[in-house]
Scaffold this active site. Structure first.
Site, mmCIF file in Angstrom:
data_model
loop_
_atom_site.group_PDB
_atom_site.id
_atom_site.type_symbol
_atom_site.label_atom_id
_atom_site.label_comp_id
_atom_site.label_asym_id
_atom_site.label_seq_id
_atom_site.Cartn_x
_atom_site.Cartn_y
_atom_site.Cartn_z
ATOM 1 N NE ARG B 30 -4.402 -1.305 2.086
ATOM 2 C CZ ARG B 30 -5.417 -0.994 1.285
ATOM 3 N NH1 ARG B 30 -5.338 0.061 0.497
ATOM 4 N NH2 ARG B 30 -6.509 -1.743 1.251
ATOM 5 N NE ARG B 31 3.548 2.285 5.750
ATOM 6 C CZ ARG B 31 4.026 1.593 6.772
ATOM 7 N NH1 ARG B 31 5.239 1.074 6.706
ATOM 8 N NH2 ARG B 31 3.309 1.438 7.867
ATOM 9 C CG ASN B 55 -6.929 -17.456 -2.632
ATOM 10 O OD1 ASN B 55 -6.484 -18.423 -2.044
ATOM 11 N ND2 ASN B 55 -7.802 -17.566 -3.622
ATOM 12 C CD GLU B 58 -12.374 -16.931 -0.391
ATOM 13 O OE1 GLU B 58 -12.139 -15.830 -0.948
ATOM 14 O OE2 GLU B 58 -12.773 -17.930 -1.010
ATOM 15 C CE1 TYR B 59 -10.032 -22.603 -0.407
ATOM 16 C CE2 TYR B 59 -9.520 -20.408 -1.234
ATOM 17 C CZ TYR B 59 -10.129 -21.632 -1.387
ATOM 18 O OH TYR B 59 -10.849 -21.885 -2.527
ATOM 19 C CE1 TYR B 93 -2.545 -18.421 -4.931
ATOM 20 C CE2 TYR B 93 -2.417 -17.220 -2.858
ATOM 21 C CZ TYR B 93 -3.041 -17.456 -4.064
ATOM 22 O OH TYR B 93 -4.151 -16.733 -4.404
ATOM 23 N N GLY B 96 4.908 -16.443 -5.348
ATOM 24 C CA GLY B 96 4.704 -16.602 -6.781
ATOM 25 C C GLY B 96 3.707 -15.594 -7.335
ATOM 26 C CE1 TYR B 97 -2.347 -13.337 -8.563
ATOM 27 C CE2 TYR B 97 -3.447 -14.200 -6.623
ATOM 28 C CZ TYR B 97 -3.504 -13.596 -7.863
ATOM 29 O OH TYR B 97 -4.725 -13.263 -8.401
ATOM 30 N NE ARG B 104 -4.203 -17.395 -9.388
ATOM 31 C CZ ARG B 104 -4.432 -17.530 -10.687
ATOM 32 N NH1 ARG B 104 -3.490 -17.201 -11.565
ATOM 33 N NH2 ARG B 104 -5.583 -17.985 -11.137
#
Lengths: 150, 150, 150
Positions: B30-31, B55, B58-59, B93, B96-97, B104
């Site tokens: 964000r910065r 993600n 969420e998991y 993940y 990678g993402y 990802r």
């Protein structure tokens, strides 16, 4: 076992009620600013309320997980106290964020500090339990004995 | 009972620490890309980091639920091992993402496979416990006896 | 203890399988409407499926928390029954929302009512357990005796 967890359960129910309160605020904001699902953005006032609720929802499972880990493996009293502080911090965060983006910061830092405290208590609880269960050493008892000898 | 769950609790604390690490990465992003709350999108580099964290968040409750269900009802050791593999997969993940959308995929498929394994272990644990508790049949013991007879 | 929770564990695994089903629907919708990650919006058909899954994910940890709190502190049978109703309501919600925004409303209200029931059961369980454990009063037993006297 219920004896050691009933206060944790009470804090848990309180946490769910707080989430229900936040969700209702989003529903009211959707009506007020005419933002119908599946849309998730609108005027800044709506966006702040929506994001405040989303952020609290995201941290809800992390909070519940830490509350119970530190409460079961270390101390129900300490963990429940931190739990109440966290829920109070989240209430201030939601109210502050609803008013302005800046207003979220102080209570956000406060509730983050409470979460870190719960992480520390959980770690301590896991380590002490591990020593007691797998190495048959009661670290706190040993420390007490060692201090009495000094 | 603590004996049968202290390793699950250790993996749980590790999972929380990983989520904390992902959250910090979003704050740094964000910065770096000047995306102030309540905004949730910006340049593609920011979007990927934001979605990677979302993600994983969420998991998180699904993972914790399966870790404890399979750990309590089947095997703490098997469940904790899968838990560590899952957390490692999520770390790959996220990394990678952050670099590319394609990056990802491989670790995402890996952590999905670990989750399906935890689902299978949980199902097995629930079924075996159900037989033992409600039908008074220890399936594994019966299977062992049957095999010895053959 | 397993005896008192194995049905809760079965409902829990079912809840995870339902979430897996919703996640798969989002993956299929991403392919069908060509919405590649990290994008989270596209044509209205995609947005509705995406939001339906996001909403179910957001409520998943709240549901699991209430299922276990009311199941452990009050009644496994009542709590599991509510759990199955909730999962059925969420299935109708997802299917309805996929078709139209209006289609989500009836099942959403239904699953909200089930959640409020679980909150009420959890509160009752916590209060009764608190009386029994900390004040040594079995409220249900006392009520029964009082009614017999009348």
């Amino acid at each position: 076992m219920l004896e050691d967890t009933v206060v944790l359960a009470a804090v848990t129910v309180l946490a769910v009620l707080e989430q229900a309160y936040f969700s209702l605020q989003v529903i009211y904001a959707r009506r007020k600013y005419s933002v119908s699902p599946p849309a998730t953005s609108g005027p800044p006032e709506f966006d702040r309320i929506f994001r405040a609720q989303a952020n609290c929802s995201e941290y809800f499972p992390i909070f519940i997980t830490l509350l119970w880990t530190s409460g079961v493996f270390l101390s129900q009293a300490l963990s429940s106290l931190c739990g109440l502080l966290y829920l109070y911090g989240r209430f201030l965060y939601f109210r502050g964020y609803s008013q302005s983006s800046l207003g979220r910061l102080a209570p956000l830092y406060f509730s983050a500090r409470v979460l870190w405290t719960l992480i520390a208590l959980s770690c301590l609880g896991v380590v002490l339990s591990f020593f007691r269960v797998h190495l048959n050493v009661d670290v706190l008892h040993e420390l007490g004995s060692a201090l009495r000898l000094v």
